[in-house]
Each structure stands twice: as C-alpha cells, then as structure tokens.
Design a protein around this motif. Structure first.
Motif, PDB file in Angstrom:
ATOM      1  N   MET A 168       0.821  -1.201   0.000  1.00 22.53           N
ATOM      2  CA  MET A 168       0.000   0.000   0.000  1.00 22.53           C
ATOM      3  C   MET A 168       0.866   1.265   0.000  1.00 22.53           C
ATOM      4  O   MET A 168       0.566   2.245  -0.692  1.00 22.53           O
ATOM      5  N   ILE A 169       1.945   1.247   0.774  1.00 25.09           N
ATOM      6  CA  ILE A 169       2.842   2.405   0.789  1.00 25.09           C
ATOM      7  C   ILE A 169       3.499   2.582  -0.575  1.00 25.09           C
ATOM      8  O   ILE A 169       3.617   3.710  -1.087  1.00 25.09           O
ATOM      9  N   PHE A 170       3.913   1.462  -1.177  1.00 24.21           N
ATOM     10  CA  PHE A 170       4.536   1.528  -2.493  1.00 24.21           C
ATOM     11  C   PHE A 170       3.556   2.088  -3.530  1.00 24.21           C
ATOM     12  O   PHE A 170       3.902   2.958  -4.333  1.00 24.21           O
ATOM     13  N   THR A 171       2.316   1.600  -3.506  1.00 23.27           N
ATOM     14  CA  THR A 171       1.308   2.073  -4.454  1.00 23.27           C
ATOM     15  C   THR A 171       1.027   3.555  -4.253  1.00 23.27           C
ATOM     16  O   THR A 171       0.934   4.315  -5.220  1.00 23.27           O
ATOM     17  N   PHE A 172       0.899   3.971  -3.002  1.00 21.25           N
ATOM     18  CA  PHE A 172       0.639   5.381  -2.726  1.00 21.25           C
ATOM     19  C   PHE A 172       1.787   6.252  -3.230  1.00 21.25           C
ATOM     20  O   PHE A 172       1.566   7.264  -3.915  1.00 21.25           O
ATOM     21  N   THR A 173       3.019   5.852  -2.901  1.00 23.00           N
ATOM     22  CA  THR A 173       4.182   6.635  -3.314  1.00 23.00           C
ATOM     23  C   THR A 173       4.279   6.726  -4.823  1.00 23.00           C
ATOM     24  O   THR A 173       4.502   7.807  -5.392  1.00 23.00           O
ATOM     25  N   ARG A 174       4.112   5.590  -5.496  1.00 22.82           N
ATOM     26  CA  ARG A 174       4.226   5.581  -6.949  1.00 22.82           C
ATOM     27  C   ARG A 174       3.096   6.372  -7.596  1.00 22.82           C
ATOM     28  O   ARG A 174       3.297   7.028  -8.621  1.00 22.82           O
ATOM     29  N   SER A 175       1.921   6.329  -6.986  1.00 23.46           N
ATOM     30  CA  SER A 175       0.768   7.018  -7.571  1.00 23.46           C
ATOM     31  C   SER A 175       0.918   8.531  -7.497  1.00 23.46           C
ATOM     32  O   SER A 175       0.641   9.239  -8.473  1.00 23.46           O
ATOM     33  N   VAL A 176       1.352   9.042  -6.352  1.00 22.71           N
ATOM     34  CA  VAL A 176       1.415  10.492  -6.205  1.00 22.71           C
ATOM     35  C   VAL A 176       2.604  11.096  -6.945  1.00 22.71           C
ATOM     36  O   VAL A 176       2.639  12.311  -7.170  1.00 22.71           O
ATOM     37  N   THR A 177       3.586  10.270  -7.328  1.00 25.87           N
ATOM     38  CA  THR A 177       4.774  10.807  -8.012  1.00 25.87           C
ATOM     39  C   THR A 177       4.790  10.516  -9.506  1.00 25.87           C
ATOM     40  O   THR A 177       5.681  10.995 -10.206  1.00 25.87           O
ATOM     41  N   THR A 178       3.845   9.737 -10.018  1.00 22.82           N
ATOM     42  CA  THR A 178       3.876   9.381 -11.440  1.00 22.82           C
ATOM     43  C   THR A 178       3.335  10.507 -12.303  1.00 22.82           C
ATOM     44  O   THR A 178       2.475  11.287 -11.882  1.00 22.82           O
ATOM     45  N   LEU A 179       3.836  10.594 -13.499  1.00 21.11           N
ATOM     46  CA  LEU A 179       3.353  11.564 -14.481  1.00 21.11           C
ATOM     47  C   LEU A 179       2.897  10.863 -15.750  1.00 21.11           C
ATOM     48  O   LEU A 179       1.787  11.096 -16.241  1.00 21.11           O
ATOM     49  N   SER A 180       3.753   9.983 -16.278  1.00 23.00           N
ATOM     50  CA  SER A 180       3.483   9.392 -17.583  1.00 23.00           C
ATOM     51  C   SER A 180       2.201   8.572 -17.601  1.00 23.00           C
ATOM     52  O   SER A 180       1.468   8.568 -18.599  1.00 23.00           O
ATOM     53  N   ALA A 181       1.883   7.880 -16.506  1.00 18.73           N
ATOM     54  CA  ALA A 181       0.726   6.981 -16.506  1.00 18.73           C
ATOM     55  C   ALA A 181      -0.605   7.717 -16.451  1.00 18.73           C
ATOM     56  O   ALA A 181      -1.651   7.128 -16.744  1.00 18.73           O
ATOM     57  N   VAL A 182      -0.584   8.989 -16.066  1.00 19.53           N
ATOM     58  CA  VAL A 182      -1.857   9.699 -15.893  1.00 19.53           C
ATOM     59  C   VAL A 182      -1.985  10.909 -16.810  1.00 19.53           C
ATOM     60  O   VAL A 182      -3.020  11.578 -16.797  1.00 19.53           O
ATOM     61  N   ILE A 183      -0.962  11.197 -17.599  1.00 24.27           N
ATOM     62  CA  ILE A 183      -0.967  12.420 -18.388  1.00 24.27           C
ATOM     63  C   ILE A 183      -2.112  12.439 -19.396  1.00 24.27           C
ATOM     64  O   ILE A 183      -2.611  13.499 -19.766  1.00 24.27           O
ATOM     65  N   PHE A 184      -2.566  11.246 -19.837  1.00 20.16           N
ATOM     66  CA  PHE A 184      -3.633  11.188 -20.831  1.00 20.16           C
ATOM     67  C   PHE A 184      -5.025  10.979 -20.220  1.00 20.16           C
ATOM     68  O   PHE A 184      -6.022  10.972 -20.948  1.00 20.16           O
TER      69      PHE A 184
END
Length: 553
Positions: free
Chosen positions: A482-498
C-alpha cells in the motif's frame, strides 16, 4: 458451490464458496484493466477501415525521422543502464563491504529520488544549469543550452533511477555467502581481486537485471524528456506531442506499440535473468557476516564516492527548496513563502485529489493483489498461471503506454470512464499491481501449508483461513504494498498524463503545467510539498501501526 482447488490448504468441496466465487471477479478485473487496454491500443494501431493492416506501423518504421527517434530512445536507455548499473554497483559495494561511518545517512540520501517525481530532477538541473541557471549564468556568466538534450537527460535519469538499481544490488550483495569471499581473502587476494574474481561473477544475473531495470525506466520516462529533451526526441515525448499537440490518435497508438516492443523484450529478458539470480545467494547455510574492508585507500575512495553522489543528490533538493523560498532564484534571493502559499491555494484541489485517489488505489491494489496471490500460490484453479502472467504484465508497460491505453480503452461504451475518478484510480492500481501480487506470492510461499491444514482440519473454510490465519501474517507485505502504491501514484506523471480531466486534477501534471508557464517557484514549492507528503506516509504509517508490524511475517 464446489471448489476446483487442489492441494493442502485449498478450498474444499462445499466450503470456501466466497473465495471460489471471487476468483472470476478478480480474473475479470485484471483482464479488463490490464489485457483489455493493451488490446485496444494494439487495435487502434493496426486496424484501419475495419481491417487488420500493418501499414501505419510499417510507414512509421520506414520514416527516417521516426527511426532516429527510436535509435535515440534506445541509445539513451543503454547509456543510462550502463552508467547507472556501474554507479549502483560501486555504491552498493561501498555500503556492504567497506568499513565506513554514517552508512544509514548515505543510504537515506541515496533513496531520496525514489520518493519524488522524476520531474524534480529536471527542475533542479534547470535552476542550476539552465540558460539562466545559478551556476551557468550567475556564477560562470554563460547563457548556454548544453543542459538540453542527450547529456542533460542522461544526468537527470541517472539521478532519478540509479537508486532503484542500487536497492536491487544492495540486497544481492548482502545475500552472497560470505564464506566464499572469506576463502579468497584467506588465500591472499586483495579486496579488488575478491571483487573482480568472486563477488561480481556471482552477481552477473543481478547486474543484468539492474541494467534492464534502468533501461526500462529510461524508456518509460516522460517528464525529463519534455523538460530537458530539446531537439533530442525520444518515443515517450513523441507520443505525448502526437496525441496532445497533433491529435493524431492512430499515429500515437502506433508509436506506443513501437515503444512497447523493446519494453516487452526487456520484461521477458528480466524474467529469465531473475530465474537465474538464485545462484547469487549460493552457500545455503553459509555465514552472511561479510568481512569489511578497512584499508585506508579503499575507505577513502569509498567515502569520496558516497560523499560525491550524496552531495549531488542533496544539492538537487536544496536547489528546489531554494527555488521555492526565494523571490527569484539566483537573482533576488530574498526569503519568501509566497510560492508555498500559492501552491497550496492554486493546487489545493490537485493535492486533495491526488491523495484521495492514491489512497483508493492503494486499497484496491492491496485487495486484488492479496486475492490474486492467494489463487496463484495456494490453489489449483484453472487459469491461475495465466492470471499470474497477466497480473505481472504492467511491469513491462511504460507509463506513457499505460496512460494512452487507458484513455483509448475507456473512452467509449460499454466502459465509458473518461473524466471519472475510476479511470485514474485503476491506472494507479494496475501499475503497482505486480508488486502487490509478487510480494504476496513470495510471502505465502514462505508460510508453510501446515498452517492452512491445521485451520481447515479444525473446521475453518478457506475464506476463514485466509482472513484469520494468512492475512495477519501477510500484514507487513500488505502495508508495504500500500505504501509503495501510494508513493508511486502520487509521483507518477506518464501513466496519468492522458487520463487527467478538469474534474480530477493531479499534482505531477500540475507541476509540469507550471513549468511550461514559467511558474518555477510555485512548481518547486509543490514538488517540496509532495516529497514531504510521501516522507510522512512512509515513516508515519508504520509508526501508527506499531513497531512490531514488520515482525508479524
């Protein structure tokens, strides 16, 4: 309902019907949010006028400009992989084999880039070495564009991604049987000889895995190429410009498929190497207390390496902090908090949305991950091997491809999710699903099946066994997931740009937008807020759960 599970600990006939019924639901979710978007992306790239046609892909590959972009992408990835693996190997060796002080501090600093968006490195480099950067313009009196292009991207990606290779190699260095190195030292080999003839040969699969990991991260990077690429174009930024700038969806989908090809090859190559990495931990019961090199020259070189790398990383974060707390960084250094005030005011919705959606994705990833891991590791359900393969596919998919695939797949009925929170949450969740599944499978494989047998022999259903026996033991893996998912989610750009929309805004696209507008101070402030938020979650959640949560595995 009768279970089709087999083996000790599996669901028994007439019992555990809830888990049996949940299996097709989990499989359907993974199929819909992993396989279906990829199939849709491929279809948009190869289906023309309701017929399968490879003309779009062939035409792109025949274009000299596109071939140059593909070559640039691969050359950048190879350079980052080689330099990053070398740096990570030296850093891990110094941390595990050399008698040095302050190792905890060196380790913490090295891992800082893993909890911040990669775009932060581009921001700090621009503030320091850009056309009007503090060092290039204010100190050296230069107005140069040398930062923008291949060299700047290599530096930014090295700083952003080498810590991931370092973590991998750190664990492998620690897992080596120390008796082999001790034997070589006893026979008179100096530390360099031990490293080159004993340690590194055992780590070859791990070194290959680290290089492939860095290559994959380089392929997937979008923020750094958009800010530092200049005339040096790579596939991820070309896909973004094709979709957002030219609105050419078929061409963008075809470019995404081209980017997906080397990523899939890397995925399968990495799996092969990972299967061989086991021999790096040879020795079985051999001691894991590794001898520490105390030669003054080796210690001096190791300290110089750790100090130099740490100083560069700290300098990047200090620069971003300075950019967020000065009126005009490098020109008017008067202290101010107006950028933090503006970031909180203007980007409040983005912060709230990001935190809420990331928390939802964390819960979904943990739930789907633990169920999928149970079916894979503890049952004989038909199709569980396919479930295992598909659930791990997101490891091979660059974030840009994930975002575009979701945007294309869920932009029409019957699954019209465009503009909703669900499309963002599931994009977050599916990107981190492989980590949750693999950590769950590994942990379950470490739990002896006699626990399941004892529970079922006392009359518990498989569902009760999972909830009352296995889940408490899986708690550390679930929390880490859960911590990994949260961290990766709030710092990602490429996966949500579209998939971002006016209804749901996110922090990393907001930072990119601020950089495009020239609001560097506000972008820096928002970046610092994001890093502090992630640090608070990483260190706060385990404390809230109690110090003994790790010991329950």
């Amino acid at each position: 309902m009768t279970s089709v599970a087999a083996g000790p600990g599996d669901a028994r006939p007439g019992r555990g019907w809830v888990l049996t019924c949940a299996y097709p639901v989990v499989a359907l979710l993974i199929a819909v949010f992993v396989a279906y978007p990829l199939a849709t992306l491929l279809a948009r790239a190869i289906i023309v006028d309701d017929r399968v046609s490879w003309q779009t892909l062939a035409r792109l590959l025949a274009d000299a400009h596109i071939r140059q972009i593909v070559w640039s992408t691969l050359s950048l990835g190879a350079t980052v992989a080689v330099l990053g693996t070398t740096l990570a190997t030296l850093y891990a060796y110094a941390m595990t084999r050399v008698a040095l002080p302050w190792k905890r501090a060196w380790h913490f600093i090295a891992l800082l880039p893993t909890i911040s968006p990669p775009i932060l490195m581009a921001l700090s480099l621009i503030l320091l070495y850009g056309r009007r950067g503090l060092i290039t313009h204010e100190v050296l009196g230069l107005q140069t564009s040398a930062l923008y292009g291949f060299r700047g991207l290599v530096v930014a990606q090295l700083l952003s991604y080498f810590p991931f290779a370092y973590l991998l190699l750190l664990n492998l260095f620690r897992g080596l049987d120390a008796s082999l190195e001790e034997a070589a030292s006893t026979m008179g080999a100096h530390p360099g000889k031990v490293l080159s003839t004993v340690t590194l040969p055992l780590l070859i699969p791990g070194l290959g895995g680290a290089a492939l990991l860095l290559f994959g991260y380089s392929l997937a990077d979008l923020g750094n190429p958009l800010l530092l690429g200049g005339d040096f174009q790579v596939l991820s930024s070309q896909i973004y410009q094709t979709i957002i700038g030219m609105y050419d969806v078929p061409k963008g989908a075809a470019l995404a498929v081209i980017l997906l090809m080397p990523a899939l090859l890397l995925f399968f190559a990495h799996k092969q190497l990972a299967a061989k990495t086991g021999f790096a931990s040879v020795g079985g019961r051999g001691t894991l207390h590794h001898p520490q090199v105390s030669h003054p020259m080796v210690k001096a070189v190791a300290l110089l390496l750790l100090g130099a790398v740490s100083m560069v990383i700290v300098l990047q974060y200090a620069t971003v902090l300075a950019g967020a707390t000065t009126k005009l960084f490098g020109i008017d250094n008067t202290f101010t908090l107006r950028y933090f005030t503006a970031a909180v005011t203007d980007s409040r919705d983005a912060l709230v949305d990001t935190i809420g959606l990331a928390l939802a994705a964390s819960a979904i990833t943990a739930a789907i991950g633990v169920l999928a891991a149970y079916y894979i590791a503890r049952t004989g359900f038909v199709g569980r091997n396919v479930l295992d393969f598909v659930s791990n596919l997101p490891l091979a998919i660059p974030g840009t491809v994930v975002g575009l695939a979701f945007a294309l797949a869920f932009n029409h009925r019957p699954l019209l999710l465009t503009g909703t929170a669900l499309i963002i949450v599931m994009a977050f969740a599916m990107r981190s699903l492989p980590y949750s599944v693999r950590s769950g499978v590994v942990t379950m494989n470490q739990l002896h099946r006699s626990l399941d047998e004892a529970s079922t022999n006392m009359g518990a259903t498989s569902g009760q066994t999972l909830v009352r026996v296995l889940l408490p033991l899986l708690r550390p893996a679930l929390v880490a997931s859960m911590i990994f998912t949260f961290t990766r989610s709030v710092t990602t750009l490429s996966a949500v740009i579209f998939v971002v929309s006016p209804h749901w805004s996110l922090v990393t696209p907001a930072i990119l937008s601020q950089m495009d507008r020239g609001d560097v101070g506000e972008a820096a402030a928002l970046s610092i807020i994001l890093v502090v938020l992630v640090l608070a979650v990483i260190h706060g959640v385990p404390r809230l759960l109690g110090r003994d949560w790790r010991a329950q595995a």
